[in-house]
Design an enzyme around this catalytic site. Structure first.
Site, PDB file in Angstrom:
ATOM      1  N   GLY A   2      46.215  37.035  35.095  1.00 24.74           N
ATOM      2  CA  GLY A   2      45.197  37.301  36.097  1.00 24.74           C
ATOM      3  C   GLY A   2      43.897  36.610  35.738  1.00 24.74           C
ATOM      4  O   GLY A   2      43.896  35.587  35.050  1.00 24.74           O
ATOM      5  N   CYS A   3      42.798  37.179  36.165  1.00 21.47           N
ATOM      6  CA  CYS A   3      41.480  36.581  35.926  1.00 21.47           C
ATOM      7  C   CYS A   3      41.260  36.288  34.447  1.00 21.47           C
ATOM      8  O   CYS A   3      41.382  37.174  33.599  1.00 21.47           O
ATOM      9  CB  CYS A   3      40.393  37.523  36.426  1.00 21.47           C
ATOM     10  SG  CYS A   3      38.721  36.952  36.069  1.00 21.47           S
ATOM     11  N   PHE A   4      40.930  35.037  34.135  1.00 23.64           N
ATOM     12  CA  PHE A   4      40.783  34.672  32.718  1.00 23.64           C
ATOM     13  C   PHE A   4      39.601  35.353  32.046  1.00 23.64           C
ATOM     14  O   PHE A   4      39.571  35.489  30.827  1.00 23.64           O
ATOM     15  CB  PHE A   4      40.756  33.161  32.497  1.00 23.64           C
ATOM     16  CG  PHE A   4      39.922  32.332  33.443  1.00 23.64           C
ATOM     17  CD1 PHE A   4      38.777  32.804  34.048  1.00 23.64           C
ATOM     18  CD2 PHE A   4      40.316  31.028  33.734  1.00 23.64           C
ATOM     19  CE1 PHE A   4      38.015  32.018  34.902  1.00 23.64           C
ATOM     20  CE2 PHE A   4      39.571  30.218  34.592  1.00 23.64           C
ATOM     21  CZ  PHE A   4      38.418  30.728  35.173  1.00 23.64           C
TER      22      PHE A   4
ATOM     23  N   TYR B  42      33.091  43.801  38.309  1.00 22.24           N
ATOM     24  CA  TYR B  42      34.281  43.121  38.824  1.00 22.24           C
ATOM     25  C   TYR B  42      35.547  43.803  38.337  1.00 22.24           C
ATOM     26  O   TYR B  42      36.465  44.098  39.109  1.00 22.24           O
ATOM     27  CB  TYR B  42      34.297  41.647  38.397  1.00 22.24           C
ATOM     28  CG  TYR B  42      35.687  41.075  38.392  1.00 22.24           C
ATOM     29  CD1 TYR B  42      36.321  40.722  39.577  1.00 22.24           C
ATOM     30  CD2 TYR B  42      36.411  40.958  37.197  1.00 22.24           C
ATOM     31  CE1 TYR B  42      37.623  40.252  39.584  1.00 22.24           C
ATOM     32  CE2 TYR B  42      37.713  40.494  37.191  1.00 22.24           C
ATOM     33  CZ  TYR B  42      38.311  40.145  38.388  1.00 22.24           C
ATOM     34  OH  TYR B  42      39.605  39.709  38.399  1.00 22.24           O
TER      35      TYR B  42
END
Length: 198
Positions: A32-34, A180
């Site tokens: 997913g999001c790094f 986030y």
């Protein structure tokens, strides 16, 4: 005499370079999001560096906008440089699994699309074998019912570091990062999946 000194210097340089090379190795994971994949590895003894980037695609030097839009084949990854004498690849894999949702091939958490799918990119045959063994072990012991959708793929020459503002984002922008992460539902889903691990 000067010639001999030059030869000795070159020999020492070659030996030093070989030693430095043998002291480090790399691992590349997509979960997913790094931004969220750097922190778990940065705190580990033996990890020398984490770099957010893109891997697995067929476009040279892709930008974040290109990757996020889809179509390049790239996945957001974290590439880890580590000292294998202090931490093993198997230990890095043990950290990887509970930081991801292995059941979701369409992305991770709120981030959807091919660029967020979970992948273990191997650098050599040994890493491939260890990753496959790790996945097989998880399949036998997993604390959830759904099948494991995480793929194991060769890295080849497809890693590109992400833009500077993405590197260590959680340290540079801690409030935005936490906002986030919370709104993406990452921790809530991880708790659902892995609460009964072990």
């Amino acid at each position: 005499m000067q010639y001999r000194k030059s030869l000795l210097f070159i020999a020492a340089l070659v030996i030093t370079t070989s030693i430095q090379a043998s002291e480090t190795a790399r691992a590349t994971f997509a979960g997913g999001c790094f931004w969220c994949m750097e922190p778990p590895y940065d705190k580990l003894e033996g990890v020398l560096q984490t770099v957010s980037g893109y891997a697995g695609g067929d476009v040279d030097n892709p930008t974040y906008e290109q990757v996020a839009a889809g179509g390049t084949g790239h996945v957001e990854v974290v590439q880890i440089t580590y000292n294998p004498e202090k931490i093993t690849y198997e230990e890095l894999l043990e950290v990887y699994w509970p930081e991801t949702d292995p059941t979701d091939a369409g992305g991770q958490f709120c981030d959807r699309g091919e660029s967020y799918r979970p992948v273990i990119f191997y650098h050599d045959d040994q890493q491939k074998q260890l990753a496959e063994a790790s996945k097989a072990n998880l399949a036998e012991s997993k604390p959830f019912d759904e099948p494991i959708m995480t793929t194991i793929e060769p890295l080849e020459d497809s890693f590109y570091p992400a833009e500077d503002y993405h590197q260590n984002y959680y340290e540079k922008n801690p409030i935005r990062y936490k906002f986030y992460r919370y709104n993406c539902g990452r921790d809530k889903r991880l708790e659902q999946l892995w609460a009964n691990e072990g």
